[in-house]
Design a protein around this motif. Sequence first.
Motif, PDB file in Angstrom:
ATOM      1  N   TYR B  13       0.815  -1.216   0.000  1.00  0.00           N
ATOM      2  CA  TYR B  13       0.000   0.000   0.000  1.00  0.00           C
ATOM      3  C   TYR B  13       0.848   1.265   0.000  1.00  0.00           C
ATOM      4  N   TRP B  14       2.166   1.127  -0.060  1.00  0.00           N
ATOM      5  CA  TRP B  14       3.011   2.316   0.086  1.00  0.00           C
ATOM      6  C   TRP B  14       2.906   3.288  -1.076  1.00  0.00           C
ATOM      7  N   VAL B  17      -0.162   5.286  -0.276  1.00  0.00           N
ATOM      8  CA  VAL B  17       0.040   6.114   0.916  1.00  0.00           C
ATOM      9  C   VAL B  17       0.958   7.301   0.601  1.00  0.00           C
ATOM     10  N   SER B  63      -5.627   7.701  -0.207  1.00  0.00           N
ATOM     11  CA  SER B  63      -4.829   6.471  -0.099  1.00  0.00           C
ATOM     12  C   SER B  63      -5.723   5.226  -0.155  1.00  0.00           C
ATOM     13  N   TYR B  67      -5.729   2.514  -3.181  1.00  0.00           N
ATOM     14  CA  TYR B  67      -5.366   1.131  -2.852  1.00  0.00           C
ATOM     15  C   TYR B  67      -6.504   0.168  -3.174  1.00  0.00           C
ATOM     16  N   LEU B  83      -3.769   2.816   6.800  1.00  0.00           N
ATOM     17  CA  LEU B  83      -3.421   3.611   5.618  1.00  0.00           C
ATOM     18  C   LEU B  83      -3.626   5.104   5.904  1.00  0.00           C
ATOM     19  N   SER B  87      -0.747   7.901   5.866  1.00  0.00           N
ATOM     20  CA  SER B  87      -0.916   9.061   4.969  1.00  0.00           C
ATOM     21  C   SER B  87      -0.811  10.360   5.759  1.00  0.00           C
ATOM     22  N   GLY B 167      -9.652   7.532   6.995  1.00  0.00           N
ATOM     23  CA  GLY B 167      -9.219   6.227   6.487  1.00  0.00           C
ATOM     24  C   GLY B 167     -10.243   5.146   6.798  1.00  0.00           C
TER      25      GLY B 167
END
Lengths: 159, 179
Positions: B13-14, B17, B63, B67, B83, B87, B167
């Motif tokens: 997920y980077w 993010v 984010s 994702y 996430l 973020s 989130g």
Amino acid sequence: MKQFSIQFEISSRINLLLLLGSSLLAVLALGPGWYADDSLVPFHLHYSFYSWVCHQDPSRSFEFMGAQMAVCSRCIGIYGAFALGFWLKGITARFEVWPDRDLALRLLSLFAGLIGFDVLINALDIWTNTHYSRLLLGVGFGLMASVFITSNDSFSSNA
Amino acid sequence: MAKEITHHGMPSYWNAVITAGLITGTVLTVIQLITSYMTIAGSSVTGMTIIGCLIASIAGIISNWMYAKGYNLTYPIGKGALLGVFSGIITSIVAFCLSLFWTKFIDTGMNEAIIEATLKSLEDQGLTQEEIDIAQSFIPDPNSIAGLIISFASALAMYIFINLISGIISAKIFAKEVE
């Protein structure tokens, strides 16, 4: 089906974190009036903390115990009702009186839209909003946000 | 979006993010700079900060949207919260670094000008010199290490919590399986 519904409900640990975190934010948002005996309370850390997310305009903020709150009237409604929502849902957990996920999302979107509309028509000088109209919309948005977060899918009770 | 698969079998997920943090941090910095120059010019900044308030919470939304929709995934809302938190951290770092770069290299006199404008507004409100001195003692010096730490820590705490909430809400909207 049961596994699916569980995946989208928050765990008790996250619920507790949100309840405590949101309550702390709501108390801090009241400003330093309840403990600071100082004519220059506007310079307390409460204000610098919330300055990142609120305009803190004195003419658009309530006072609490002789000092301006750390956030405006709309934001105190959001923070207060957001925290209150977790408490109310915790207390009334046994009763199915709260809207399900889809209805909560619709109401959350409705209040977000109403806030945007309120900001827009106020900026265009079509109408002038008041402390209490901003507070009311903030309360609706904050409450629906916590209700949506803690909501179950409509089918989860039958799973 | 390139698929980088982690050892858990879920895509990383980077990308989402970092992208969300970069976008939000940059937009927030621009709004903060506009607000700062409006303060220096003595203009009302209420409208700009209302926008800033809304922008602060979008890192968690971006984010999770990137994702969940980018990889067509569903995941628990606890992951959505994670996430959002990451973020928020990246947003804080980006906004802090950009602001620092601006005040150290582009406009080195901006912080002093803001303090001067703030003190002038206090004078206009009719405060005595003694009261202004006390007020000044409450304003952290933006050029000192302590001032920078206080500024960064307060922004970090606020952005983390705001984006944790956004989130969770976003994960509940975007990462939910279609019935």
